[in-house]
Design a protein around this motif. Structure first.
Motif, PDB file in Angstrom:
ATOM      1  N   LEU A   1       0.823  -1.209   0.000  1.00 47.65           N
ATOM      2  CA  LEU A   1       0.000   0.000   0.000  1.00 47.65           C
ATOM      3  C   LEU A   1       0.852   1.252   0.000  1.00 47.65           C
ATOM      4  O   LEU A   1       0.603   2.192  -0.760  1.00 47.65           O
ATOM      5  N   PHE A   2       1.882   1.262   0.838  1.00 47.40           N
ATOM      6  CA  PHE A   2       2.772   2.429   0.884  1.00 47.40           C
ATOM      7  C   PHE A   2       3.462   2.633  -0.460  1.00 47.40           C
ATOM      8  O   PHE A   2       3.553   3.759  -0.960  1.00 47.40           O
ATOM      9  N   SER A   3       3.924   1.566  -1.056  1.00 49.50           N
ATOM     10  CA  SER A   3       4.582   1.655  -2.360  1.00 49.50           C
ATOM     11  C   SER A   3       3.635   2.217  -3.422  1.00 49.50           C
ATOM     12  O   SER A   3       4.015   3.072  -4.227  1.00 49.50           O
ATOM     13  N   LEU A   4       2.398   1.744  -3.412  1.00 43.92           N
ATOM     14  CA  LEU A   4       1.419   2.222  -4.388  1.00 43.92           C
ATOM     15  C   LEU A   4       1.099   3.695  -4.164  1.00 43.92           C
ATOM     16  O   LEU A   4       1.061   4.483  -5.116  1.00 43.92           O
ATOM     17  N   VAL A   5       0.869   4.094  -2.926  1.00 46.26           N
ATOM     18  CA  VAL A   5       0.574   5.505  -2.633  1.00 46.26           C
ATOM     19  C   VAL A   5       1.761   6.379  -3.029  1.00 46.26           C
ATOM     20  O   VAL A   5       1.576   7.452  -3.608  1.00 46.26           O
ATOM     21  N   THR A   6       2.971   5.929  -2.748  1.00 46.92           N
ATOM     22  CA  THR A   6       4.163   6.694  -3.122  1.00 46.92           C
ATOM     23  C   THR A   6       4.235   6.867  -4.640  1.00 46.92           C
ATOM     24  O   THR A   6       4.478   7.973  -5.142  1.00 46.92           O
ATOM     25  N   LYS A   7       3.998   5.801  -5.363  1.00 49.04           N
ATOM     26  CA  LYS A   7       4.031   5.836  -6.831  1.00 49.04           C
ATOM     27  C   LYS A   7       2.935   6.749  -7.391  1.00 49.04           C
ATOM     28  O   LYS A   7       3.137   7.440  -8.387  1.00 49.04           O
ATOM     29  N   GLU A   8       1.780   6.762  -6.730  1.00 47.76           N
ATOM     30  CA  GLU A   8       0.614   7.514  -7.209  1.00 47.76           C
ATOM     31  C   GLU A   8       0.435   8.857  -6.494  1.00 47.76           C
ATOM     32  O   GLU A   8      -0.603   9.500  -6.649  1.00 47.76           O
ATOM     33  N   ARG A   9       1.430   9.275  -5.744  1.00 51.27           N
ATOM     34  CA  ARG A   9       1.303  10.458  -4.876  1.00 51.27           C
ATOM     35  C   ARG A   9       0.746  11.686  -5.609  1.00 51.27           C
ATOM     36  O   ARG A   9      -0.197  12.323  -5.155  1.00 51.27           O
ATOM     37  N   GLN A  10       1.324  12.059  -6.728  1.00 52.15           N
ATOM     38  CA  GLN A  10       0.861  13.259  -7.442  1.00 52.15           C
ATOM     39  C   GLN A  10      -0.581  13.117  -7.921  1.00 52.15           C
ATOM     40  O   GLN A  10      -1.349  14.075  -7.882  1.00 52.15           O
ATOM     41  N   HIS A  11      -0.931  11.939  -8.351  1.00 56.89           N
ATOM     42  CA  HIS A  11      -2.300  11.685  -8.811  1.00 56.89           C
ATOM     43  C   HIS A  11      -3.287  11.740  -7.647  1.00 56.89           C
ATOM     44  O   HIS A  11      -4.336  12.399  -7.737  1.00 56.89           O
ATOM     45  N   LEU A  12      -2.987  11.067  -6.549  1.00 54.13           N
ATOM     46  CA  LEU A  12      -3.912  10.954  -5.420  1.00 54.13           C
ATOM     47  C   LEU A  12      -4.062  12.250  -4.636  1.00 54.13           C
ATOM     48  O   LEU A  12      -5.139  12.546  -4.121  1.00 54.13           O
ATOM     49  N   ARG A  13      -2.992  13.022  -4.551  1.00 58.61           N
ATOM     50  CA  ARG A  13      -3.041  14.212  -3.693  1.00 58.61           C
ATOM     51  C   ARG A  13      -3.956  15.300  -4.239  1.00 58.61           C
ATOM     52  O   ARG A  13      -4.334  16.225  -3.529  1.00 58.61           O
TER      53      ARG A  13
END
Length: 187
Positions: A23-35
């Motif tokens: 989950l952390f890896s996915l959020v890190t990878k998608e950070r700009q999109h999710l934020r």
């Protein structure tokens, strides 16, 4: 209900303590999109999941809500959950996020539909709510497509890093769900 196989590719599975790194890896990878729409993204660390996952597991055990990983071919691509179940008022709210790569394929709509079934059929709840950031077109399409009623706009309802933004509020009632899904329900 869990794990819940939606089709040959998509499965919902309760989050486990082994999911923290993925989950952390996915959020890190998608950070700009999710934020763009989620206020918690910048403060998320690996230890965040170490702290949250046991809380989520306990929440499910106590029938107070749930957090599920969305798997596509057994790889986590997002999350969906019931923020909390308010048994006194027989209601809950659904929250979700998905890897940008998997958006626009109907995956989240199917996942939300599965949680609606869980909320109304399995738990007998009366009301489910979804709140989406105003302007988040993809997220707002989901409750509209599933027959939710747009109740209005909650102004400045969430602080998003450096500004407040509005949330669109949608709801679906048990009777509406039954009416919309009558043809899918076996007699």
């Amino acid at each position: 209900m869990f794990p819940y196989k939606i089709n040959d590719h998509i499965t919902l599975r309760l989050v486990t303590e082994n999911d923290g790194e993925a989950l952390f890896s996915l959020v890190t990878k998608e950070r700009q999109h999710l934020r763009k729409w989620l206020p918690w993204v910048d403060s998320t660390t690996l230890s965040t999941y170490s702290e949250l996952i046991p809380i989520w597991i306990k929440q499910y055990e106590e029938k107070a809500g749930l957090q599920a990983a969305i798997l596509y071919d057994n790889v986590i691509i997002g999350m969906i959950g019931l923020h909390s179940i308010q048994w006194q008022n027989s209601q809950t709210s659904i929250g979700y996020w998905l890897s940008e790569r998997y958006e626009g394929k109907g995956i989240m709509t199917k996942c939300v539909e599965a949680l609606l079934h869980y909320s109304f059929h399995e738990n007998g709840l009366e009301r489910v709510e979804i709140r989406c950031g105003q302007g988040n077109v993809k997220s707002n399409r989901i409750p509209i497509k599933l027959g939710f009623t747009h109740e209005g706009t909650a102004r400045h309802a969430e602080f998003l890093y450096d500004h407040y933004h509005n949330l669109e509020v949608y709801s679906l009632l048990h009777e509406e769900w039954k009416s919309l899904h009558r043809e899918k329900t076996p007699l």
